[in-house]
Write an enzyme that holds these catalytic residues in place. Sequence first.
Site, mmCIF file in Angstrom:
data_model
loop_
_atom_site.group_PDB
_atom_site.id
_atom_site.type_symbol
_atom_site.label_atom_id
_atom_site.label_comp_id
_atom_site.label_asym_id
_atom_site.label_seq_id
_atom_site.Cartn_x
_atom_site.Cartn_y
_atom_site.Cartn_z
ATOM 1 N N GLU A 197 5.551 -19.187 -11.007
ATOM 2 C CA GLU A 197 7.182 -18.498 -10.747
ATOM 3 C C GLU A 197 7.451 -19.202 -9.380
ATOM 4 O O GLU A 197 8.509 -19.961 -9.978
ATOM 5 C CB GLU A 197 6.533 -17.142 -9.815
ATOM 6 C CG GLU A 197 7.218 -16.470 -9.223
ATOM 7 C CD GLU A 197 7.545 -15.150 -8.586
ATOM 8 O OE1 GLU A 197 6.076 -15.531 -8.349
ATOM 9 O OE2 GLU A 197 7.985 -14.567 -8.344
ATOM 10 N N GLY A 234 0.143 -1.019 0.094
ATOM 11 C CA GLY A 234 -0.064 0.069 -0.062
ATOM 12 C C GLY A 234 1.124 1.590 -0.104
ATOM 13 O O GLY A 234 0.711 2.206 -1.020
ATOM 14 N N LYS A 268 -3.303 -13.852 -11.885
ATOM 15 C CA LYS A 268 -2.390 -13.760 -11.346
ATOM 16 C C LYS A 268 -1.993 -14.949 -9.957
ATOM 17 O O LYS A 268 -0.439 -15.035 -9.410
ATOM 18 C CB LYS A 268 -2.387 -12.330 -10.107
ATOM 19 C CG LYS A 268 -1.302 -12.243 -8.765
ATOM 20 C CD LYS A 268 -0.416 -11.781 -8.883
ATOM 21 C CE LYS A 268 0.039 -11.917 -7.920
ATOM 22 N NZ LYS A 268 0.317 -11.651 -6.807
ATOM 23 N N HIS A 320 -0.222 -16.651 -12.055
ATOM 24 C CA HIS A 320 0.874 -16.634 -12.317
ATOM 25 C C HIS A 320 2.058 -16.477 -10.966
ATOM 26 O O HIS A 320 3.678 -17.402 -10.855
ATOM 27 C CB HIS A 320 1.004 -14.584 -12.974
ATOM 28 C CG HIS A 320 1.977 -14.187 -11.434
ATOM 29 N ND1 HIS A 320 2.629 -13.655 -10.890
ATOM 30 C CD2 HIS A 320 3.016 -13.406 -12.691
ATOM 31 C CE1 HIS A 320 3.565 -13.253 -10.657
ATOM 32 N NE2 HIS A 320 3.903 -12.662 -12.009
ATOM 33 N N ASN A 321 1.200 -16.678 -10.710
ATOM 34 C CA ASN A 321 2.743 -17.042 -8.876
ATOM 35 C C ASN A 321 2.436 -18.614 -9.261
ATOM 36 O O ASN A 321 4.157 -19.144 -8.386
ATOM 37 C CB ASN A 321 2.060 -16.925 -7.371
ATOM 38 C CG ASN A 321 1.720 -15.485 -7.268
ATOM 39 O OD1 ASN A 321 2.566 -14.577 -8.143
ATOM 40 N ND2 ASN A 321 1.741 -15.091 -6.386
ATOM 41 N N SER A 349 1.782 -7.595 -9.411
ATOM 42 C CA SER A 349 3.336 -8.719 -9.699
ATOM 43 C C SER A 349 3.795 -7.595 -9.578
ATOM 44 O O SER A 349 3.709 -6.632 -10.534
ATOM 45 C CB SER A 349 3.107 -9.263 -10.604
ATOM 46 O OG SER A 349 3.682 -9.605 -11.324
#
Length: 361
Positions: free
Chosen positions: A192, A17, A185, A188-189, A131
């Site tokens: 990874e 944040g 997402k 994607h992780n 990301s």
Amino acid sequence: MKQGRAHLGLVGLGVMGQNLALNFADHGFRVAVFNRSPEKTREFLQRLDPERGIVPAWTPEELVARLDPPRVILLMVAAGPAVDELLDRFTQLLAPGDVVLDGGNSHFRDTQRRGAALAGRGFRFLGLGISGGELGARYGPCLMPGGDEAGYELVRPLLEKIAAWVNGEPCVAYLGPGAAGHFVKMVHNGIEYALEQLLAEAYDLLHRGLGLNYQELAEIFTKFNEGELRSYLVEITGQIFRRRDPQTGQPLVALIRDVAGQKGTGIWTSQAALDLGVPIPTIDMAVALRHLSARWEERQAAAALLPGPGPFLPQDPEGLGFIDKLAQALYAGMVMAFAQGLALLRRASEEYGYGVDLETV
Ligand SMILES: NC(=O)c1ccc[n+]([C@@H]2O[C@H](COP(=O)([O-])OP(=O)(O)OC[C@H]3O[C@@H](n4cnc5c(N)ncnc54)[C@H](OP(=O)(O)O)[C@@H]3O)[C@@H](O)[C@H]2O)c1
């Protein structure tokens, strides 16, 4: 814009944040920020120039009052019940047509449920995958929005400005309705995780197998990064072998415990793939091996009984034959991890109606 008004409200001043607020401010947006614990808001603002364009809100009411309709609120908080609590609280203060984005790593089923409930009340909800970690948030993340498409068009100018730009294009695209953004997402992780596992295994074969030292490893991975393996993870793998611990002067890698944590998205990827009947063995194995790595005591006890071999690969003084083959195997493993992730996305897109364009992903 009137004094004290803001372009968006950001809720949650954790690592992500704070960096996103600074990124928005760098691009000329005025951000009103609210955090559950006011001391974090105070500490954050104390470090900033008051002209920076980041203004505090001490209550949800104050945050909402600083925004003009259609209001835009970005939640950057821990995934789970916090998101539901905040949605309950803020939607009491917002009006139909306002846009709420959840930028955390929420489970896609939660995002689906929240999106449907909020749409029924006229709110525009988007699950926003982010990301790039802390540095990405600060200087240019890759953004994966999904959900209310008209809501996306309203926030698109903000997201395009803060995103990373590659070859003249922003790393942000609307991915589809519902939880499309959070699903992408999550996968994607998962990919990874698989890439990191492949790199760890390549390291182990070179280090324990060929008996190469950290300097040699740094050179090999740097060379890998000049060829078809060129990528961010390969680049930083080369760099990490050169790092020394400032206190002991020892190579940093030698001092790090071989235990990997996980926050959930890799496990969720495997669970989603099982539900949809899509085989993703490279990602599944990466998740399992993270679990195994966490059983450090058990592994130590087992190693005392069965120490395993020392350097075990055939001596190859030039190292070239083996290292070239290893690079090819690493490349093949990475292609498989991507192929599995994309196969999962394609299947999920059919099943959940996301209509994800795999080329855009
Ligand atoms: N770190 C990364 O690299 C990364 C990358 C992409 C996405 N994400 C996701 O982004 C989200 C935020 O991550 P982060 O790394 O910034 O987390 P963080 O530094 O741990 O901060 C968590 C934030 O959530 C707030 N929070 C927690 N429970 C809350 C509740 N019940 N009500 C209100 N606020 C609550 C905390 O407020 P207090 O200060 O009051 O505790 C704090 O502002 C997570 O979903 C994470 O998975 C993280």
